[in-house]
Design a protein around this motif. Structure first.
Motif, mmCIF file in Angstrom:
data_model
loop_
_atom_site.group_PDB
_atom_site.id
_atom_site.type_symbol
_atom_site.label_atom_id
_atom_site.label_comp_id
_atom_site.label_asym_id
_atom_site.label_seq_id
_atom_site.Cartn_x
_atom_site.Cartn_y
_atom_site.Cartn_z
ATOM 1 N N ILE A 261 5.169 -5.736 -5.018
ATOM 2 C CA ILE A 261 3.743 -6.069 -5.091
ATOM 3 C C ILE A 261 2.926 -4.786 -5.256
ATOM 4 O O ILE A 261 1.991 -4.725 -6.049
ATOM 5 C CB ILE A 261 3.296 -6.862 -3.842
ATOM 6 N N GLY A 262 3.300 -3.757 -4.513
ATOM 7 C CA GLY A 262 2.605 -2.475 -4.610
ATOM 8 C C GLY A 262 2.734 -1.837 -5.982
ATOM 9 O O GLY A 262 1.793 -1.210 -6.482
ATOM 10 N N ALA A 263 3.889 -1.993 -6.606
ATOM 11 C CA ALA A 263 4.079 -1.449 -7.954
ATOM 12 C C ALA A 263 3.164 -2.162 -8.948
ATOM 13 O O ALA A 263 2.576 -1.521 -9.829
ATOM 14 C CB ALA A 263 5.544 -1.574 -8.368
ATOM 15 N N VAL A 264 3.018 -3.475 -8.807
ATOM 16 C CA VAL A 264 2.107 -4.228 -9.679
ATOM 17 C C VAL A 264 0.660 -3.813 -9.392
ATOM 18 O O VAL A 264 -0.132 -3.586 -10.321
ATOM 19 C CB VAL A 264 2.294 -5.751 -9.488
ATOM 20 N N LEU A 265 0.318 -3.661 -8.119
ATOM 21 C CA LEU A 265 -1.018 -3.203 -7.740
ATOM 22 C C LEU A 265 -1.300 -1.831 -8.346
ATOM 23 O O LEU A 265 -2.401 -1.574 -8.852
ATOM 24 C CB LEU A 265 -1.145 -3.146 -6.218
ATOM 25 N N LEU A 266 -0.313 -0.964 -8.335
ATOM 26 C CA LEU A 266 -0.456 0.370 -8.905
ATOM 27 C C LEU A 266 -0.814 0.301 -10.391
ATOM 28 O O LEU A 266 -1.689 1.030 -10.863
ATOM 29 C CB LEU A 266 0.825 1.182 -8.706
ATOM 30 N N LEU B 57 0.829 -1.208 0.000
ATOM 31 C CA LEU B 57 0.000 0.000 0.000
ATOM 32 C C LEU B 57 0.863 1.258 0.000
ATOM 33 O O LEU B 57 0.515 2.254 -0.640
ATOM 34 C CB LEU B 57 -0.946 -0.011 1.205
ATOM 35 N N TYR B 58 1.976 1.218 0.706
ATOM 36 C CA TYR B 58 2.901 2.363 0.750
ATOM 37 C C TYR B 58 3.408 2.689 -0.647
ATOM 38 O O TYR B 58 3.334 3.834 -1.096
ATOM 39 C CB TYR B 58 4.059 2.013 1.699
ATOM 40 N N ALA B 59 3.907 1.674 -1.355
ATOM 41 C CA ALA B 59 4.424 1.898 -2.706
ATOM 42 C C ALA B 59 3.305 2.341 -3.647
ATOM 43 O O ALA B 59 3.504 3.235 -4.484
ATOM 44 C CB ALA B 59 5.097 0.633 -3.234
ATOM 45 N N CYS B 60 2.139 1.744 -3.511
ATOM 46 C CA CYS B 60 1.005 2.123 -4.349
ATOM 47 C C CYS B 60 0.634 3.591 -4.099
ATOM 48 O O CYS B 60 0.382 4.345 -5.043
ATOM 49 C CB CYS B 60 -0.175 1.203 -4.063
ATOM 50 N N LEU B 61 0.641 4.011 -2.847
ATOM 51 C CA LEU B 61 0.325 5.403 -2.509
ATOM 52 C C LEU B 61 1.353 6.363 -3.094
ATOM 53 O O LEU B 61 0.994 7.410 -3.639
ATOM 54 C CB LEU B 61 0.227 5.581 -0.993
#
Length: 163
Positions: free
Chosen positions: A131-136, A62-66
């Motif tokens: 994982i967050g980058a892929v989620l993004l 979530l941090y990376a996605c944010l």
């Protein structure tokens, strides 16, 4: 001043391409801002849970996605892969900075900065950032698809049967 030519989009009363893209950018920004708020609230809610590997991974994702969403709000036309790379790189840089002890000085001075800088280096966080980058990328694709969808178009369930 001459009258617009028939091929000129203004002759048909349609908005100029720059206005169309500006409007789309604004809609994308609004969608991404709302999404960023949800991601931020989810990340803050994780702070209430017991720390486990799963909670740490989700929090890092979530941090990376944010991070990527904030960059996308500022520059909505950047390709998703660029935004994902920036999100991962910025998150990983902050994680690696924890090895220096500099973030701990910031956190000592302003304790809420722990949510930004973390408390100690954890290599597993790098997996969460990936994982967050892929989620993004998935979130950006969904947001852009929703914004591009024409308003007022009937979906398959709304169409009257032929015949």
């Amino acid at each position: 001043m001459s009258a617009p030519s028939p091929r000129d989009p203004r002759a048909e009363g349609s908005p100029s391409p720059s206005r169309v893209s500006h409007g789309a950018d604004l809609r994308v920004r609004m969608m991404l801002t709302a999404t960023a708020a949800v991601v931020l609230l989810a990340g803050l809610a994780l702070q209430l849970l017991d720390r486990t590997i799963a909670v740490d991974l989700v929090g890092s994702a979530l941090y990376a996605c944010l991070v990527g969403l904030v960059v996308a709000i500022a520059w909505p036309r950047l390709p998703s892969w660029v935004l994902a790379a920036v999100a991962f790189d910025a998150s990983a840089a902050i994680e690696l900075l924890q090895l220096t002890g500099i973030p701990s000085r910031f956190v000592d001075a302003v304790p809420p900065l722990r949510l930004v800088f973390g408390s100690s280096f954890d290599p597993l966080d790098l997996v969460g950032y990936a994982i967050g980058a892929v989620l993004l990328v998935v979130v950006l694709a969904a947001a852009r698809r929703i914004v591009r969808r024409p308003t007022g178009s009937a979906g398959p369930a709304d169409r009257a049967p032929a015949g």
